[in-house]
Enzyme design. Structure first.
Site, PDB file in Angstrom:
ATOM      1  CE  LYS A 195      -3.447  -2.634  -0.184  1.00 34.98           C
ATOM      2  NZ  LYS A 195      -4.202  -3.360   0.795  1.00 34.98           N
TER       3      LYS A 195
HETATM    4  C1  PLP Z   1      -5.343  -4.356   1.036  1.00 33.72           C
HETATM    5  C2  PLP Z   1      -6.791  -4.146   0.939  1.00 33.72           C
HETATM    6  C3  PLP Z   1      -7.677  -4.542   1.957  1.00 33.72           C
HETATM    7  C4  PLP Z   1      -7.254  -5.375   3.134  1.00 33.72           C
HETATM    8  O1  PLP Z   1      -6.257  -4.851   3.897  1.00 33.72           O
HETATM    9  P1  PLP Z   1      -5.339  -5.796   4.816  1.00 33.72           P
HETATM   10  O2  PLP Z   1      -4.535  -4.802   5.587  1.00 33.72           O
HETATM   11  O3  PLP Z   1      -4.518  -6.633   3.909  1.00 33.72           O
HETATM   12  O4  PLP Z   1      -6.249  -6.595   5.670  1.00 33.72           O
HETATM   13  C5  PLP Z   1      -9.010  -4.230   1.828  1.00 33.72           C
HETATM   14  N1  PLP Z   1      -9.474  -3.594   0.750  1.00 33.72           N
HETATM   15  C6  PLP Z   1      -8.671  -3.223  -0.261  1.00 33.72           C
HETATM   16  C7  PLP Z   1      -9.245  -2.514  -1.428  1.00 33.72           C
HETATM   17  C8  PLP Z   1      -7.303  -3.499  -0.204  1.00 33.72           C
HETATM   18  O5  PLP Z   1      -6.522  -3.143  -1.238  1.00 33.72           O
END
Ligand code: PLP
Length: 403
Positions: A195
């Protein structure tokens, strides 16, 4: 002695990986300094991370949690959804957007995306799915490009629907000058390593409501009325358990990492935008490939670089050639409504998602990350040109074949 890092391993595998983190010595030193304090669970760094993040995304409250999925679970609990209620979510998203709604016992109803050029849900595609049982809507800012939030907010107000933003792709992003994550009653962020801001695992819930913030804080930590940090500081002794909660806490080590990342978020989002524009500028006119969203989308965070091939049949040979050339690619995302656990649930019949199906059959994600250099950018450009040529060769599906 030099140590082998994950980056060395990736470089051995890939000339250009799909994503990479901006991790600096100062980040590592901040983590080590945190370990030396010997206070590792909720403490002063969590508080600073929450306050700084809240200010950054224009929210009254930010509550740090263990990951983006637990952030979403808490958001759906705040929406008070459960068995008998319907929640509208995109199918073009990571599966957690939908799974976290299922945790509550609610029924998930998928909305289509607006178009292949703007592959996010819209007031129109959400309105198509509203029934008397609809109680909440969760939008997702795909690739860090904001959904058109004014009409979505209006629809939700008119119909009395609780609005959640899955802003996992969009920390620091804006729509219409207002921060993404601050349009709905609750916004959710993920700090997973791919991210725009990472803490390893981690996430954040933001809200403008004092009452919701209090309840989310309770649920984050077992429904207990005090934290061990408060007791450590002598602010409290006993505690009561007043609601069914979870352990969804983040820790000091991750908050220390997040603080450094947060300080560089704006600059890194700008570097993503610049690399995206270079890649799109060089590849936008190539035959067989196009890019959704405008090349300069104000307020976008450029979380990923999604590209769209002309034919679904071209995707496999295209990605295979990229791999041979050392360029990592991915698909964001396989549509959630096609996963078995969703196929086997009632309610998907009569809810066609033609744009999502078309988009997800032809989408390929190209490398994009803030530390990408000019050499990485030209490697990707050359590889994409070659892979496009390879995907046009007659051994593949003939041109003009229905995709
Ligand atoms: C990464 C992501 C999540 C989940 O996040 P985690 O921290 O991996 O649990 C949820 N929604 C979207 C759109 C994501 O890209």
């Amino acid at each position: 002695m030099t140590k082998t890092t994950q980056r060395d391993i990736d470089v051995a595998t890939w000339k250009v990986p799909l994503s990479d983190i901006d991790l600096r010595d100062e980040d590592i030193e901040r983590v080590v300094a945190t370990l030396r304090t010997r206070w590792l669970s909720t403490g002063p760094r969590i508080q600073e991370f929450e306050e700084t993040f809240a200010a950054r995304v224009g929210a009254r409250h930010a509550i740090a949690v263990s990951n983006g999925t637990t952030a979403l679970h808490l958001a759906y609990r705040a929406a008070d959804v459960g068995p008998g209620d319907e929640v509208i979510v995109p199918s073009l998203t990571f599966v957690a957007t939908a799974n976290a709604a299922l945790y509550t016992g609610a029924k998930v109803v998928f909305a289509d995306v607006e178009s292949v050029d703007r592959p996010v849900v819209s007031a129109r595609t959400i309105a198509e799915r509203v029934t008397p049982r609809t109680k909440a809507v969760c939008v997702m800012h795909y690739g860090g490009h904001g959904c058109a939030m004014e009409p979505i907010g209006e629809l939700c107000r008119e119909r009395g629907l609780f609005l959640i933003e899955d802003a996992a792709h969009a920390p620091g992003g804006r729509w219409g000058g207002r921060p993404l994550g601050s349009w709905g009653q609750v916004g959710c962020f993920s700090f997973f390593p791919n991210k725009n801001l990472t803490t390893g695992e981690g996430g954040m819930v933001v809200t403008g409501s004092d009452a919701l913030a209090d309840r989310i804080r309770l649920w984050r930590s077992h429904g207990m009325t005090t934290l061990s940090w408060d007791r450590h500081k002598g602010h409290a002794s006993g505690y009561d358990v007043v609601e069914l909660g979870y352990n969804y806490r983040l820790d000091e080590i991750r908050a220390a990492l997040g603080l450094g990342q947060l300080a560089r978020l704006a600059a890194n989002n700008e570097r993503r935008a610049a690399r995206s524009q270079e890649l799109r500028g060089a590849l936008g006119a190539e035959e067989g490939i196009s890019f959704p969203f405008p090349p300069a989308d104000p307020g976008a965070t450029y979380h990923i670089l999604p590209a769209l091939l002309d034919r679904a049949g071209a995707r496999e040979p295209f990605r295979r050639r990229l791999q041979e050339l050392g360029v990592q690619s991915s698909v964001h995302y396989p549509p959630v409504h096609r996963f078995r656990i969703y196929r086997e649930r009632e309610g998907s019949e009569g809810c066609p998602l033609p744009v999502t199906e078309d988009f997800t059959a032809r989408e390929v994600t190209l490398p994009l990350y803030p530390t990408m250099n000019a050499n990485d950018v030209s490697t990707v450009i050359e590889a994409v040109r070659e892979a496009l040529a390879a995907s046009r060769e007659p051994s593949g599906t003939p041109r003009g074949d229905a995709s």
